[in-house]
Design a protein around this motif. Structure first.
Motif, PDB file in Angstrom:
ATOM      1  N   SER A   1      47.731  36.918  62.417  1.00  0.00           N
ATOM      2  CA  SER A   1      46.576  36.977  61.540  1.00  0.00           C
ATOM      3  C   SER A   1      46.332  35.544  61.102  1.00  0.00           C
ATOM      4  CB  SER A   1      46.864  37.841  60.310  1.00  0.00           C
ATOM      5  OG  SER A   1      47.045  39.167  60.699  1.00  0.00           O
ATOM      6  N   GLY A   2      45.087  35.144  61.094  1.00  0.00           N
ATOM      7  CA  GLY A   2      44.781  33.766  60.730  1.00  0.00           C
ATOM      8  C   GLY A   2      43.474  33.671  59.985  1.00  0.00           C
ATOM      9  N   ARG A   3      43.255  32.497  59.442  1.00  0.00           N
ATOM     10  CA  ARG A   3      41.988  32.231  58.752  1.00  0.00           C
ATOM     11  C   ARG A   3      41.662  30.765  58.947  1.00  0.00           C
ATOM     12  NH1 ARG A   3      43.053  29.813  53.689  1.00  0.00           N
ATOM     13  NH2 ARG A   3      45.268  29.870  53.184  1.00  0.00           N
ATOM     14  N   GLU A   4      40.392  30.467  58.906  1.00  0.00           N
ATOM     15  CA  GLU A   4      39.941  29.096  59.069  1.00  0.00           C
ATOM     16  C   GLU A   4      40.187  28.331  57.771  1.00  0.00           C
ATOM     17  OE1 GLU A   4      35.913  26.539  60.135  1.00  0.00           O
ATOM     18  OE2 GLU A   4      35.854  28.730  60.204  1.00  0.00           O
ATOM     19  N   LEU A   5      40.712  27.140  57.906  1.00  0.00           N
ATOM     20  CA  LEU A   5      40.894  26.264  56.749  1.00  0.00           C
ATOM     21  C   LEU A   5      39.719  25.291  56.726  1.00  0.00           C
ATOM     22  CD1 LEU A   5      44.703  25.471  57.036  1.00  0.00           C
ATOM     23  CD2 LEU A   5      43.582  27.195  55.616  1.00  0.00           C
ATOM     24  N   ARG A   6      38.955  25.362  55.714  1.00  0.00           N
ATOM     25  CA  ARG A   6      37.781  24.487  55.592  1.00  0.00           C
ATOM     26  C   ARG A   6      38.201  23.189  54.913  1.00  0.00           C
ATOM     27  NH1 ARG A   6      33.572  27.220  57.644  1.00  0.00           N
ATOM     28  NH2 ARG A   6      33.668  29.457  57.397  1.00  0.00           N
ATOM     29  N   MET A   7      37.751  22.107  55.498  1.00  0.00           N
ATOM     30  CA  MET A   7      38.053  20.793  54.959  1.00  0.00           C
ATOM     31  C   MET A   7      37.152  20.523  53.758  1.00  0.00           C
ATOM     32  SD  MET A   7      40.395  20.256  57.019  1.00  0.00           S
ATOM     33  CE  MET A   7      40.974  18.626  56.786  1.00  0.00           C
ATOM     34  N   PRO A   8      37.715  19.947  52.710  1.00  0.00           N
ATOM     35  CA  PRO A   8      36.863  19.650  51.549  1.00  0.00           C
ATOM     36  C   PRO A   8      35.813  18.605  51.908  1.00  0.00           C
ATOM     37  CG  PRO A   8      39.135  18.886  51.218  1.00  0.00           C
ATOM     38  CD  PRO A   8      39.083  19.558  52.552  1.00  0.00           C
ATOM     39  N   ALA A   9      34.671  18.716  51.269  1.00  0.00           N
ATOM     40  CA  ALA A   9      33.561  17.800  51.538  1.00  0.00           C
ATOM     41  C   ALA A   9      33.884  16.394  51.087  1.00  0.00           C
ATOM     42  CB  ALA A   9      32.305  18.284  50.853  1.00  0.00           C
TER      43      ALA A   9
END
Length: 99
Positions: A91-99
């Protein structure tokens, strides 16, 4: 599984020396299966190891493909070029990079 989590199928294959291009032609499916939302190929600099990462909309979609005749044929086509293989489902999720 939460909305942000996805099914991730990761395979790592050690391939026979000099067989990368033949392996790659056999490895790539003729058409992307229903339920696959993303796929990525990673390879070692010497092309001796290939990691496939695919993201699926559900475990059921991934399982249907894994058990399909299309996948069985693809695996038969790859077999002459593969020395070893490992695989896992996560199970995974996308890690969004901070702006």
């Amino acid at each position: 599984m939460s909305e942000e989590q996805q099914v991730v199928w990761i395979t790592t294959r050690r391939i026979k020396e000099g067989s990368y291009e033949d392996f790659r032609r056999a490895w790539r499916p003729a058409a992307f299966p229903p339920g696959m939302v993303w796929a990525y190929e990673c390879f070692a600099a010497d092309r001796s190891e290939v990691v496939g990462i695919s993201i699926w909309d559900s475990l059921a979609s991934r399982e249907a493909y894994r058990l399909s005749d299309v996948e069985a044929e693809r695996r038969r086509a790859m077999a002459p070029y593969v020395e070893s293989e490992t695989a896992g489902i996560y199970s995974g999720r996308e890690l969004r990079m901070p702006a």
